[in-house]
Design a protein around this motif. Structure first.
Motif: not given
Length: 450
Positions: A289-292, A303-314
């Motif tokens: 939940a609450f990931s971007h 597994i990503v998150g919760p509250y994680a941010r993955l930006r370009p190139g990751t």
């Protein structure tokens, strides 16, 4: 027989109240024009886009398709004429579309082409819940269309007609060019209206057929409110496709997808997740939940998150973990690696099985350029570590908590880079006795917080 499309995109969209050309306003992370171009390229063979003057961004968005500039905005019929001139020599059918009708499906355009083969001219029509001020499609008992009447000019009986014009037409190139040439501008606005083609074709004895499609697919976008409605329609469509493809969205209405989001089978997406353009999530991964996520790849079983941010190139490797309040930018997280808490990894490579402690950051920017951090397989980075790039930490190396690492750490080494702890017995904090000296008195600690 080959068919071409003319897409009218010269409108300024004054009701959008924006410096951005209307056709460039985004839906699911993509300009409106881009959605229609994809549908048209699927169903038709050649595309010409009519743009307004001084719209270089719109011309770039139309590439690699041809563009023609409508220097004077003299109406939709005039714009279609310019498009026909750019299609000189084309002998097949021509469909005229509007860039602010971005949700038309390729299947609907295919039905339009099929109807045109059975009639001299075909148009798209809808039955909106609130016909409002749409132009009405006037047809006889056999379904043959005789004309389009605008709401302002319609009688009470004509306004009661439920079938409304969506603006899209398809006809043989030679006939369409002739009808467009015959349109007059003797109206209040002094403009040439594409809808006049319908009456001209009918007057020649040409059968005009109406192809119906849902309002949600054919509605035009002329305001921010209508843009929001179209976004909701497109999100519903994208969510349905994701579910049908084998992904689980535990609260679909809270998940926002981009036009190009790719979710594998058995992917789980928890509530309030946002996918910006360029995201692929492979089979069996979980986005909590609450990931971007934007411009990144999440590999199988991660597994990503919760509250994680993955930006370009990751890229998050297979079975890797990215936890709460972790941000990754241009970072490669190896298979089984973990960054579970309160961490920033920018311009970094993290080897398989490495563990990144809470509060770790890569200091990747020196004010002028970005620099990379490399962390080897199986390395352990203690909590609250700052890795000052460019720097390398070798495989299986251990970095003590609270360190500021400015030099490379060899494989299998222990690195500790922090000030030595100092103890002063009897100098701890004491509350003053009632009526005694305040906390600011002699011997009180400095720099405390409440």
């Amino acid at each position: 027989m080959h068919a071409a499309a003319i897409i009218l995109a010269a409108g300024l969209g004054t009701r959008m109240r924006s410096a951005l050309p209307k056709a460039l306003h985004p839906l699911a992370g993509r300009p409106m024009l881009g959605h229609l171009l994809e549908s048209a390229a699927t169903a038709l063979d050649r595309i010409v886009v009519v743009v307004g003057p001084d719209m270089p961004a719109l011309e770039r968005a139309a590439a690699p398709h041809a563009t023609v500039v409508q220097a004077e905005r003299l109406g939709t019929g005039h714009a279609a004429r310019l498009g026909m001139a750019a299609l000189a020599g084309h002998a097949g059918d021509v469909a005229v579309l509007y860039a602010d009708n971005p949700l038309i499906r390729p299947e609907t355009l295919a039905r339009l082409r099929a109807a045109r083969r059975e009639a001299g001219l075909a148009l798209l029509a809808m039955r909106p819940a609130d016909p409002g001020r749409y132009g009405r499609v006037v047809a006889d008992a056999s379904g043959a269309v005789s004309r389009i009447v605008e709401w302002a000019d319609a009688s009470a009986a004509e306004r009661a007609i439920g079938l409304c014009n969506a603006g899209v037409i398809c006809g043989p190139a030679a006939d369409l060019a002739r009808w467009l040439g015959a349109i007059r501008n003797d109206n209040g606005k002094g403009e040439y209206y594409l809808t006049d083609v319908i009456a001209l074709a009918a007057a020649e004895g040409c059968r005009v057929a109406a192809v119906e499609a849902p309002e949600a697919e054919l509605r035009g976008i002329n305001s921010r409110a209508e843009l929001a409605e179209a976004e909701a329609t497109l999100q519903s469509r994208l969510r349905a496709e994701a579910l049908a493809g084998g992904a689980t969205l535990t609260a679909p209405e809270t998940v926002f997808l981009s036009w190009d989001t790719r979710l594998g089978q058995d992917v789980t997406v928890e509530p309030n997740v946002v996918f910006a353009p360029g995201v692929t999530v492979e089979d069996g991964a979980a986005i909590r939940a609450f990931s971007h996520l934007e411009g990144c790849v999440v590999r199988q079983g991660a597994i990503v998150g919760p509250y994680a941010r993955l930006r370009p190139g990751t890229e998050v490797g297979p079975r890797a973990h990215v936890g709460n309040f972790v941000e990754l930018k241009a970072a490669m997280l190896g298979e089984g690696a973990k960054a579970n808490h309160l961490t920033y990894l920018g311009d970094a490579t993290v080897g398989a099985g490495a563990n990144i402690g809470a509060g770790t950051i890569t200091c990747n920017y020196d004010g002028i350029a970005k620099h990379r951090t490399e962390i080897g397989e199986g390395a352990f980075i203690g909590s609250d570590t700052a890795l000052v790039a460019p720097v390398r930490v070798g495989a299986r190396a251990l970095v003590g908590a609270g360190s500021v690492i400015t030099e490379d750490v060899p494989a299998d080494a222990l690195a500790i880079a922090r000030g030595r702890q100092v103890l002063r017995e009897g100098r701890g904090f004491r509350r003053p006795a009632p009526g005694g000296a305040g906390a600011g008195g002699k011997g009180s600690p400095k720099g405390g917080s409440n």
